[in-house]
Scaffold this motif. Structure first.
Motif, PDB file in Angstrom:
ATOM      1  N   ILE A  22      13.335  -7.295   9.312  1.00  0.00           N
ATOM      2  CA  ILE A  22      12.098  -6.820   8.682  1.00  0.00           C
ATOM      3  C   ILE A  22      12.089  -5.682   7.776  1.00  0.00           C
ATOM      4  N   LYS A  23      11.581  -6.749   6.378  1.00  0.00           N
ATOM      5  CA  LYS A  23      11.060  -5.036   5.904  1.00  0.00           C
ATOM      6  C   LYS A  23      10.057  -5.041   4.569  1.00  0.00           C
ATOM      7  N   LEU A  24       8.796  -4.119   4.701  1.00  0.00           N
ATOM      8  CA  LEU A  24       7.590  -3.700   5.622  1.00  0.00           C
ATOM      9  C   LEU A  24       7.680  -2.897   3.529  1.00  0.00           C
ATOM     10  N   TYR A  25       6.344  -3.127   2.969  1.00  0.00           N
ATOM     11  CA  TYR A  25       6.035  -1.919   1.923  1.00  0.00           C
ATOM     12  C   TYR A  25       4.850  -1.532   2.224  1.00  0.00           C
ATOM     13  N   PHE A  26       4.165  -0.422   2.131  1.00  0.00           N
ATOM     14  CA  PHE A  26       3.112   0.140   1.996  1.00  0.00           C
ATOM     15  C   PHE A  26       2.890   1.219   1.505  1.00  0.00           C
ATOM     16  N   MET A  27       1.435   1.013   1.301  1.00  0.00           N
ATOM     17  CA  MET A  27       1.654   2.712   0.028  1.00  0.00           C
ATOM     18  C   MET A  27       0.351   3.244   0.655  1.00  0.00           C
ATOM     19  N   ILE A  28       0.706   4.454   0.678  1.00  0.00           N
ATOM     20  CA  ILE A  28      -0.352   5.659   1.196  1.00  0.00           C
ATOM     21  C   ILE A  28      -1.326   6.411   0.030  1.00  0.00           C
ATOM     22  N   GLY A  29      -2.161   7.051   0.177  1.00  0.00           N
ATOM     23  CA  GLY A  29      -3.011   7.560  -0.772  1.00  0.00           C
ATOM     24  C   GLY A  29      -3.794   6.670  -1.780  1.00  0.00           C
ATOM     25  N   ASN A  46      14.858  -5.087  14.518  1.00  0.00           N
ATOM     26  CA  ASN A  46      14.675  -3.807  13.077  1.00  0.00           C
ATOM     27  C   ASN A  46      13.243  -4.280  12.117  1.00  0.00           C
ATOM     28  N   ILE A  47      13.017  -3.164  11.404  1.00  0.00           N
ATOM     29  CA  ILE A  47      12.399  -2.788  10.924  1.00  0.00           C
ATOM     30  C   ILE A  47      12.473  -1.316  10.232  1.00  0.00           C
ATOM     31  N   ASN A  48      12.935  -1.780   8.707  1.00  0.00           N
ATOM     32  CA  ASN A  48      12.593  -1.258   7.387  1.00  0.00           C
ATOM     33  C   ASN A  48      11.245  -1.232   6.335  1.00  0.00           C
ATOM     34  N   VAL A  49      11.198   0.448   6.672  1.00  0.00           N
ATOM     35  CA  VAL A  49       9.637  -0.358   6.327  1.00  0.00           C
ATOM     36  C   VAL A  49      10.177   1.177   4.849  1.00  0.00           C
ATOM     37  N   THR A  50       9.205   0.782   3.661  1.00  0.00           N
ATOM     38  CA  THR A  50       9.185   2.116   2.723  1.00  0.00           C
ATOM     39  C   THR A  50       7.606   2.412   2.159  1.00  0.00           C
ATOM     40  N   ILE A  51       7.272   3.654   2.536  1.00  0.00           N
ATOM     41  CA  ILE A  51       5.801   4.297   2.096  1.00  0.00           C
ATOM     42  C   ILE A  51       5.828   4.885   0.719  1.00  0.00           C
ATOM     43  N   SER A  52       5.491   4.201  -0.020  1.00  0.00           N
ATOM     44  CA  SER A  52       4.933   5.045  -1.504  1.00  0.00           C
ATOM     45  C   SER A  52       3.923   4.956  -2.023  1.00  0.00           C
ATOM     46  N   HIS A  96       8.618   7.818  -0.559  1.00  0.00           N
ATOM     47  CA  HIS A  96       9.291   8.342  -2.266  1.00  0.00           C
ATOM     48  C   HIS A  96       9.292   9.438  -2.017  1.00  0.00           C
ATOM     49  N   ASP A  97       9.544  10.658  -2.591  1.00  0.00           N
ATOM     50  CA  ASP A  97       9.285  11.709  -3.386  1.00  0.00           C
ATOM     51  C   ASP A  97       7.858  11.680  -3.783  1.00  0.00           C
ATOM     52  N   GLY A  98       6.880  13.112  -3.280  1.00  0.00           N
ATOM     53  CA  GLY A  98       6.044  12.727  -3.552  1.00  0.00           C
ATOM     54  C   GLY A  98       5.409  13.195  -5.213  1.00  0.00           C
TER      55      GLY A  98
END
Length: 593
Positions: free
Chosen positions: A408-415, A447-453, A495-497
């Motif tokens: 599973i691929k999940l995409y999140f944002m912070i900020g 299995n979870i791949n998480v991308t946090i931008s 991701h690089d802030g």
């Protein structure tokens, strides 16, 4: 054989992956320049492997080459080793089809997909021997135009681009080329007048040289006004009305070198029925338009015959919202399963996905099931107008595991606006629980791949006025998530802030930033979206040298009555609607869970 090719051929082994610099690919189109009246160069300011995966380039390439009077060719940014070869041997940057120096084309059209490709754009002009600044070009120099998502705030690149094409390019680019040919007959000697006449004759064109920008004492924009009364005060984006009958490249150029996506990219719809408040893509691609199932099946068949690809990807901002998705998948599967061609869905909206899941599973390639909840709490999802319930998400994940997916691929944002530490903790909890859904469905953790931008405010969105997080705040939130998410079944990607802060500064920048872009390019910056090439210190130095603050551009909240640098562009959604959405978001942010 061109003189450039005679020079470059024996040197190609000095560069990695030389096949990306030779041309001659299957389905490429080579025309004799003596037989055409206009030569257009499609320039993608990134590597071959990135650019050759971009559907828009293939569409425009096919449209222009359909005209017997016109030739469209391609060029991509050479990697640093190839740049060294070109410079060291005094060889100009050249097109792939005929190895013609780029300065010999009539029009060069750049595709600006994001704000971090600006230095590559300057570098390509420089390697081609073309003056970087629009004001320094002569009438015999190529007309330099640009389109793509980043041009919805064209101002940071206004020193370097003659004309920006705003919106869908399928109809506008051929019209621009036709009018350019008519003006060539007039033998204009004044470049300014040529640009002005093109803007007057062709809709959706913005030429910065035709407008004066006045600034207040605090550096904000006081006014943006056309220099002449016959120039429109604002530019409306172009909208392709009939997607179903629009040109689609059924014989796309097949790359020699590795490309990010070696597959049939089938655009099933343009636009998105959802209105996520952070999303500029929805603004750019609105309104929603569909291709019919019959058209899509026929296009897939024709493209397969000319490429032999073994995967068909159904492209859109939210493929699950295509109204006839089950029928489309059923028909594509019936047509291509025996030929071992798989179907992939890059994006599904969670609610729609739940309804269609049982019907579509057998037809879809099971490499990774992708969803974008964006935020960890219901309150924040209300703030961004993405009303997804936690249980909807978990049920969707569980269904995916049951139906054969193991990743599973999940995409999140912070900020995001209104975010608290509690929201970050809830995001982490959601990630952990998502992995456990696999155990409930199949007996073992998934299995979870998480991308946090980091959230980056963009123009023409409801959040175009808000401040973004500092680099330090971004890093602190990333560290907290790393502390709370520890399963070896979960892979976190951050991701690089610092890069996001730079992107935020450019996304909401004005034309004064042209000085920064020029200076940072001179200092050696290239490929700023690539981890191995990005140099944040050089960008900070360039901002400081010119007396600007990157933080001020990226993090300063804008006032609702402030004149924004991109206000000259009409996106199709009124500023009043964005403001109402912004106010609604502020109200949602303070509602408790």
């Amino acid at each position: 054989m061109s003189s450039v090719w005679k020079q470059i051929e024996p040197l190609l082994l000095n560069a990695q992956h030389p096949s990306q610099y030779i041309g001659g690919e299957v389905n490429s189109i080579v025309k004799d320049h003596s037989s055409v009246r206009l030569k257009l160069l499609l320039a993608f300011p990134d590597t071959y492997k990135i650019g050759m995966s971009h559907l828009g380039i293939q569409i425009l390439y096919g449209i222009i080459n359909k005209n017997p009077d016109m030739a469209a060719e391609r060029v991509f940014t050479p990697w640093k080793d190839m740049e060294k070869v070109l410079k060291g041997n005094n060889i100009p940057l050249y097109s792939l089809e005929t190895h013609t120096p780029i300065k010999e084309f009539d029009i060069i059209g750049f595709s600006l997909q994001h704000e971090l490709c600006y230095t590559n754009t300057l570098n390509m002009l420089h390697l081609g021997g073309i003056p970087l600044k629009s004001a320094e070009r002569r009438i015999e120099d190529p007309l330099v135009i640009a389109g793509g998502p980043a041009v919805f705030n064209p101002e940071p690149m206004s020193d370097f681009i003659d004309i920006f094409v705003i919106g869908d390019g399928e109809d506008i680019l051929p019209k621009l080329c036709d009018e350019f040919l008519l003006l060539k007959k007039v033998h204009l000697k004044n470049r300014y007048e040529m640009i002005k006449m093109l803007v007057k004759r062709v809709p959706a064109l913005y030429a910065p040289c035709l407008y004066d920008v006045i600034y207040n004492a605090d550096g904000t924009v006081a006014s943006i006004k056309p220099k002449d009364n016959d120039i429109p005060p604002t530019i409306k984006k172009a909208v392709l009305e009939d997607l179903d009958n629009a040109f689609y490249p059924t014989n796309p150029v097949i790359p020699f070198a590795e490309a990010v996506h070696d597959r049939i990219n089938l655009e099933i719809m343009r636009g998105c029925p959802h209105s996520c408040r952070f999303c500029i893509s929805n603004t750019i691609k609105s309104p929603v338009r569909y291709r019919s199932v019959e058209t899509l099946v026929n296009l897939a068949e024709e493209t397969y015959k000319s490429t032999g690809y073994d995967e068909i990807s159904l492209l859109s901002l939210s493929s699950g919202d295509y109204p006839w998705l089950p029928e489309l998948l059923t028909r594509l599967n019936a047509r291509f399963r025996a030929r071992k061609v798989s179907i992939s869905l890059p994006s599904l909206h969670i609610d729609e996905q739940l309804r269609n899941l049982p019907a579509i599973m057998s037809a879809v390639r099971k490499e990774g099931f992708t969803m974008a909840p964006e935020a960890g709490s219901t309150r924040l999802r209300r703030t961004i107008d993405k009303p997804i319930g936690d249980e909807d998400l978990f049920e969707a994940i569980k269904s995916a595991y049951k139906n054969g997916w193991n990743l599973i691929k999940l995409y999140f944002m912070i900020g995001l606006p209104g975010e608290t530490e509690e929201d970050i903790k809830m995001l982490s909890e959601m990630i952990n629980k998502s992995s456990l859904m696999g155990k409930e469905a199949t007996g073992w953790a998934g299995n979870i791949n998480v991308t946090i931008s980091p959230f980056t405010p963009k123009p023409h969105t409801a959040f175009q006025w808000v401040a973004m997080d500092s680099i330090e705040a971004i890093q602190a939130k990333q560290q907290l998530i790393k502390t709370l998410v520890r399963s070896n079944k979960i892979k976190l990607k951050f991701h690089d802030g610092s890069r996001n802060v730079l992107e935020g500064a450019m996304a909401r920048g004005d034309r004064k930033l042209g000085k920064v872009i020029l200076d940072v390019w001179k200092s050696g910056c290239r490929f700023d979206s690539w981890d191995e090439a990005f140099n944040f210190a050089l960008w900070e130095e360039a901002f400081n040298k010119n007396g600007f603050s990157m933080d001020d551009y990226a993090r300063r909240p804008r006032k609702p009555d402030e004149i924004l640098p991109w206000s000259v562009i009409e996106s199709g959604i009124s500023p009043q609607r964005f403001l109402k959405e912004y106010e609604d978001a502020l109200g949602a942010a303070v509602i408790s869970n």
